[in-house]
Design an enzyme around this catalytic site. Structure first.
Site, PDB file in Angstrom:
ATOM      1  N   LYS A  71      69.789 -61.017  18.719  1.00 21.84           N
ATOM      2  CA  LYS A  71      68.695 -62.000  18.671  1.00 21.84           C
ATOM      3  C   LYS A  71      67.391 -61.375  19.156  1.00 21.84           C
ATOM      4  O   LYS A  71      66.352 -61.516  18.509  1.00 21.84           O
ATOM      5  CB  LYS A  71      69.052 -63.204  19.561  1.00 21.84           C
ATOM      6  CG  LYS A  71      67.871 -64.091  19.894  1.00 21.84           C
ATOM      7  CD  LYS A  71      68.255 -65.239  20.787  1.00 21.84           C
ATOM      8  CE  LYS A  71      68.150 -64.994  22.267  1.00 21.84           C
ATOM      9  NZ  LYS A  71      66.806 -64.998  22.851  1.00 21.84           N
ATOM     10  N   ASN A  72      67.452 -60.677  20.287  1.00 24.93           N
ATOM     11  CA  ASN A  72      66.203 -60.188  20.872  1.00 24.93           C
ATOM     12  C   ASN A  72      65.650 -58.957  20.158  1.00 24.93           C
ATOM     13  O   ASN A  72      64.555 -58.499  20.468  1.00 24.93           O
ATOM     14  CB  ASN A  72      66.382 -59.927  22.372  1.00 24.93           C
ATOM     15  CG  ASN A  72      66.543 -61.244  23.129  1.00 24.93           C
ATOM     16  OD1 ASN A  72      66.280 -62.306  22.576  1.00 24.93           O
ATOM     17  ND2 ASN A  72      66.982 -61.172  24.370  1.00 24.93           N
TER      18      ASN A  72
ATOM     19  N   CYS B 234      59.086 -71.623  31.465  1.00 22.59           N
ATOM     20  CA  CYS B 234      60.340 -72.211  31.008  1.00 22.59           C
ATOM     21  C   CYS B 234      61.270 -72.278  32.208  1.00 22.59           C
ATOM     22  O   CYS B 234      60.895 -71.859  33.300  1.00 22.59           O
ATOM     23  CB  CYS B 234      60.943 -71.425  29.854  1.00 22.59           C
ATOM     24  SG  CYS B 234      61.567 -69.843  30.332  1.00 22.59           S
TER      25      CYS B 234
ATOM     26  N   ARG C 252      57.020 -66.777  33.714  1.00 25.90           N
ATOM     27  CA  ARG C 252      56.916 -65.944  32.516  1.00 25.90           C
ATOM     28  C   ARG C 252      55.499 -65.820  31.954  1.00 25.90           C
ATOM     29  O   ARG C 252      55.197 -66.296  30.852  1.00 25.90           O
ATOM     30  CB  ARG C 252      57.888 -66.440  31.441  1.00 25.90           C
ATOM     31  CG  ARG C 252      59.322 -66.474  31.937  1.00 25.90           C
ATOM     32  CD  ARG C 252      60.300 -66.779  30.868  1.00 25.90           C
ATOM     33  NE  ARG C 252      60.531 -65.646  29.979  1.00 25.90           N
ATOM     34  CZ  ARG C 252      61.252 -65.710  28.867  1.00 25.90           C
ATOM     35  NH1 ARG C 252      61.788 -66.854  28.505  1.00 25.90           N
ATOM     36  NH2 ARG C 252      61.424 -64.649  28.125  1.00 25.90           N
TER      37      ARG C 252
ATOM     38  N   ASP D 208      50.259 -62.002  30.827  1.00 27.65           N
ATOM     39  CA  ASP D 208      49.065 -61.219  31.171  1.00 27.65           C
ATOM     40  C   ASP D 208      49.141 -59.768  30.698  1.00 27.65           C
ATOM     41  O   ASP D 208      48.138 -59.180  30.295  1.00 27.65           O
ATOM     42  CB  ASP D 208      48.818 -61.283  32.694  1.00 27.65           C
ATOM     43  CG  ASP D 208      50.024 -60.806  33.483  1.00 27.65           C
ATOM     44  OD1 ASP D 208      51.145 -61.256  33.183  1.00 27.65           O
ATOM     45  OD2 ASP D 208      49.857 -59.970  34.386  1.00 27.65           O
TER      46      ASP D 208
ATOM     47  N   ASP E  70      70.014 -61.050  31.480  1.00 29.23           N
ATOM     48  CA  ASP E  70      70.599 -61.988  30.515  1.00 29.23           C
ATOM     49  C   ASP E  70      72.122 -62.101  30.637  1.00 29.23           C
ATOM     50  O   ASP E  70      72.740 -62.909  29.933  1.00 29.23           O
ATOM     51  CB  ASP E  70      70.222 -61.580  29.077  1.00 29.23           C
ATOM     52  CG  ASP E  70      68.739 -61.789  28.811  1.00 29.23           C
ATOM     53  OD1 ASP E  70      68.072 -62.471  29.604  1.00 29.23           O
ATOM     54  OD2 ASP E  70      68.246 -61.256  27.792  1.00 29.23           O
TER      55      ASP E  70
ATOM     56  N   ARG F 157      70.844 -71.518  20.508  1.00 27.50           N
ATOM     57  CA  ARG F 157      69.660 -70.674  20.346  1.00 27.50           C
ATOM     58  C   ARG F 157      70.046 -69.202  20.292  1.00 27.50           C
ATOM     59  O   ARG F 157      69.353 -68.399  19.681  1.00 27.50           O
ATOM     60  CB  ARG F 157      68.695 -70.860  21.532  1.00 27.50           C
ATOM     61  CG  ARG F 157      67.971 -72.162  21.540  1.00 27.50           C
ATOM     62  CD  ARG F 157      66.944 -72.157  22.630  1.00 27.50           C
ATOM     63  NE  ARG F 157      66.151 -70.940  22.569  1.00 27.50           N
ATOM     64  CZ  ARG F 157      65.464 -70.416  23.579  1.00 27.50           C
ATOM     65  NH1 ARG F 157      65.463 -71.010  24.742  1.00 27.50           N
ATOM     66  NH2 ARG F 157      64.775 -69.317  23.424  1.00 27.50           N
TER      67      ARG F 157
HETATM   68  C1  EPZ Z   1      62.815 -60.550  27.060  1.00 20.93           C
HETATM   69  O1  EPZ Z   1      61.857 -61.511  27.499  1.00 20.93           O
HETATM   70  C2  EPZ Z   1      63.982 -61.307  26.514  1.00 20.93           C
HETATM   71  N1  EPZ Z   1      63.563 -62.165  25.420  1.00 20.93           N
HETATM   72  C3  EPZ Z   1      64.640 -62.145  27.616  1.00 20.93           C
HETATM   73  O2  EPZ Z   1      65.815 -62.722  27.086  1.00 20.93           O
HETATM   74  C4  EPZ Z   1      65.031 -61.223  28.771  1.00 20.93           C
HETATM   75  O3  EPZ Z   1      65.535 -62.003  29.824  1.00 20.93           O
HETATM   76  C5  EPZ Z   1      63.825 -60.424  29.243  1.00 20.93           C
HETATM   77  O4  EPZ Z   1      63.231 -59.708  28.117  1.00 20.93           O
HETATM   78  C6  EPZ Z   1      64.147 -59.396  30.311  1.00 20.93           C
HETATM   79  O5  EPZ Z   1      65.102 -58.502  29.839  1.00 20.93           O
HETATM   80  C7  EPZ Z   1      63.403 -61.664  24.206  1.00 20.93           C
HETATM   81  O6  EPZ Z   1      63.522 -60.482  23.966  1.00 20.93           O
HETATM   82  C8  EPZ Z   1      63.096 -62.615  23.121  1.00 20.93           C
HETATM   83  P1  EPZ Z   1      59.768 -59.430  30.100  1.00 20.93           P
HETATM   84  P2  EPZ Z   1      60.390 -61.043  27.876  1.00 20.93           P
HETATM   85  O7  EPZ Z   1      58.371 -59.486  29.618  1.00 20.93           O
HETATM   86  O8  EPZ Z   1      60.024 -59.850  27.094  1.00 20.93           O
HETATM   87  C9  EPZ Z   1      57.178 -60.256  34.014  1.00 20.93           C
HETATM   88  C10 EPZ Z   1      67.331 -64.438  26.581  1.00 20.93           C
HETATM   89  O9  EPZ Z   1      68.065 -65.133  27.320  1.00 20.93           O
HETATM   90  N2  EPZ Z   1      56.021 -60.265  33.104  1.00 20.93           N
HETATM   91  O10 EPZ Z   1      60.486 -58.134  29.966  1.00 20.93           O
HETATM   92  O11 EPZ Z   1      59.509 -62.233  27.806  1.00 20.93           O
HETATM   93  C11 EPZ Z   1      58.121 -61.435  33.754  1.00 20.93           C
HETATM   94  O12 EPZ Z   1      57.681 -62.597  34.413  1.00 20.93           O
HETATM   95  C12 EPZ Z   1      65.905 -64.167  26.988  1.00 20.93           C
HETATM   96  O13 EPZ Z   1      67.698 -63.981  25.492  1.00 20.93           O
HETATM   97  C13 EPZ Z   1      54.751 -60.383  33.635  1.00 20.93           C
HETATM   98  O14 EPZ Z   1      54.557 -60.482  34.860  1.00 20.93           O
HETATM   99  O15 EPZ Z   1      60.586 -60.594  29.382  1.00 20.93           O
HETATM  100  C14 EPZ Z   1      59.419 -60.894  34.273  1.00 20.93           C
HETATM  101  O16 EPZ Z   1      59.456 -61.001  35.663  1.00 20.93           O
HETATM  102  C15 EPZ Z   1      65.467 -64.939  28.170  1.00 20.93           C
HETATM  103  N3  EPZ Z   1      53.700 -60.400  32.773  1.00 20.93           N
HETATM  104  C16 EPZ Z   1      59.355 -59.407  33.915  1.00 20.93           C
HETATM  105  O17 EPZ Z   1      57.961 -59.115  33.723  1.00 20.93           O
HETATM  106  C17 EPZ Z   1      53.858 -60.286  31.422  1.00 20.93           C
HETATM  107  O18 EPZ Z   1      52.845 -60.289  30.698  1.00 20.93           O
HETATM  108  C18 EPZ Z   1      60.119 -59.008  32.660  1.00 20.93           C
HETATM  109  O19 EPZ Z   1      59.798 -59.904  31.600  1.00 20.93           O
HETATM  110  C19 EPZ Z   1      55.143 -60.163  30.904  1.00 20.93           C
HETATM  111  C20 EPZ Z   1      56.221 -60.147  31.773  1.00 20.93           C
END
Ligand code: EPZ
Length: 435
Positions: free
Chosen positions: A22-23, A118, A123, A126, A309, A401
């Site tokens: 999915k991801n 969410c 999330r 920035d 995850d 989902r």
């Molecule tokens: C991806 O989300 C996945 N989603 C998530 O899977 C997964 O949990 C996550 O990566 C971490 O592995 C998809 O790929 C669709 P991140 P993503 O940006 O990319 C912080 C599932 O269950 N951050 O790597 O949105 C954030 O808050 C889902 O399938 C910022 O601070 O996650 C977090 O603490 C849920 N600023 C960390 O970085 C930003 O601009 C990692 O988040 C972006 C992220």
């Protein structure tokens, strides 16, 4: 509103085949916006999130043909479409934010709704915005929308990181903007997740020039245009891990086929430490678990660390461990919404900040529980498989989902699990909603 009803306590035996990730598929679908030619994606899972991404691409003027039976998705986009990804669609799925980079690179303008938080945490996006700005885009946040424009994006060097480490979708977004930018972009602290690697391989096939694939530093030499190609997405490591953990929780003997074991090394290591027997094949994983696993400590980290995850599903296993385990959540400190529901099944879990302390109990007992996010719901199903008596998991649309027909596939492994529509919870909710 469907629910899953599980009669727990049955050992699982047999084989299950994993679907496409999915991801991986969600950002790859967004990459179709980078070319006027057709992108053909294979091994596309039949999931609600894929449908949501199809709707977003259609709103952006793309023509999408989805053959669900064969798992093939054909997408053709041209610059005639609009550039707005509306709130009604973006709010259903955060991954839709990764249309921002391709729109900006190809159509020079993008108007994408801010996705909002969410249940697993705040999330922010920035870092996505920081990356686009570094590439020379003008950004404005107005009325809940990011409005971005750039006549020409220019290569640059940027560090893409937060206190939690790298960002998966942020890396994908910036990468997709950089492939059509002028000159060389260096993305330091790029995410190394297999899904980012899969996207890189797709982009290279389309004609992009990317070095350092799979490392923390991606070097992107921008090109003028990209072409349409065919691509098969990688197996879903989280789905594979969930089925492996289902086998471990239910004390059975389960083989997961068509997966990539090297994407799951941290899970395999933790399962062995917990006393499970894990056999690693070229594209399969077999797990056999003792009646009670040993307690282990788990810390979620960016890849190749233990994936956030799989944190909830691992916790379901540890609720029955023979001792005390610690689970430290380093990616999403609030991703513990499943804890309260596991309590209802007799688990003993104490939350201390971003750590859960799990005191294993000899048995869980079935109970009605409520799903509130995708992976948390999977954990409740796993706990239901291990519990004595009946567990009813409400609001299974969360699970749909990210897992294709999870009930049918668990049934093939010998689980007693059945999907029921409507029912007591739904009736109560519709009564409460009535004027
Ligand atoms: C991806 O989300 C996945 N989603 C998530 O899977 C997964 O949990 C996550 O990566 C971490 O592995 C998809 O790929 C669709 P991140 P993503 O940006 O990319 C912080 C599932 O269950 N951050 O790597 O949105 C954030 O808050 C889902 O399938 C910022 O601070 O996650 C977090 O603490 C849920 N600023 C960390 O970085 C930003 O601009 C990692 O988040 C972006 C992220």
């Amino acid at each position: 509103m469907d629910r899953l009803v599980i009669q727990g306590g049955r050992r699982l035996h047999g084989e299950v085949v994993v679907g496409g990730a999915k991801n991986s598929v969600l950002p790859i679908m967004a990459a179709a916006l980078l070319t006027d030619e057709e992108l053909v994606i294979r091994r596309v899972p039949k999931l609600r999130d894929v449908l949501s991404q199809v709707r977003i691409l259609q709103a952006l003027g793309a023509r999408v043909l989805h053959d669900e039976r064969s798992g093939v998705l054909r997408i053709r986009s041209d610059d005639e479409g609009c550039v707005t990804a509306p709130y009604e669609l973006v709010r259903t799925m955060r991954a839709s934010i990764c249309v921002l980079g391709p729109l900006l690179a190809k159509r020079k303008r993008a108007r994408v709704s801010l996705p909002g938080g969410c249940v697993i945490g705040v999330r922010p996006i920035d870092l996505h915005l920081k990356g686009m700005e570094a590439l020379g885009a003008r950004l404005d946040v107005q009325g809940g929308y990011v409005e971005a424009s750039a006549e020409r994006l220019r290569g640059t060097t940027l560090f893409l990181g937060s206190s939690a480490g790298s960002t998966v979708l942020g890396t994908a977004n910036v990468l997709m903007a950089a492939v059509l930018a002028d000159g060389v972009t260096t993305i330091e602290n790029a995410a190394q997740e297999p899904e980012v690697v899969d996207l890189c391989h797709l982009l290279v096939k389309m004609g992009a020039r990317i070095e350092g694939i799979g490392s923390h530093c991606l070097l992107v030499d921008g090109v003028d245009r990209l072409r349409g190609v065919e691509h098969e997405v990688i197996p879903d490591r989280i789905e594979a891990g969930t089925f492996v953990l289902a086998g471990a929780v239910a004390g059975g003997d389960v083989t997961v086929r068509r997966c990539q074991p090297r994407h799951l090394l941290a899970l395999i290591e933790r399962l062995r430490a917990a006393g499970c027997e894990v056999k690693v094949g070229e594209d399969s994983l077999q797990v056999k678990a003792p009646p009670r696993v040993r307690p282990v400590d788990v810390t979620t980290l960016p890849h190749p660390g233990f994936p956030t995850d799989l944190q909830a599903q691992m916790m379901a296993l540890l609720t029955k461990a023979d001792g005390i385990s610690f689970v430290h959540e380093r990616i999403y400190p609030d991703r513990f919404i499943h804890v309260a529901e596991l309590h209802r099944m007799g688990a003993r879990i104490r939350k201390e900040g971003a750590t859960a302390v799990i005191e294993g109990v000899p048995r869980l007992s079935g109970a009605p529980v409520m799903a509130s996010d995708l992976r948390g719901s999977a954990a409740l199903v796993l706990a239901g498989l291990a519990a004595e008596g009946e567990t009813e998991v409400d609001r299974v649309y969360h699970i749909d989902r990210g897992y294709e027909r999870i009930d049918e596939r668990l049934r093939l492994l010998g689980a007693r699990i059945e999907r029921r529509s409507g029912g007591a919870h739904a009736l109560a909710m519709s009564a409460a909603a009535a004027p």
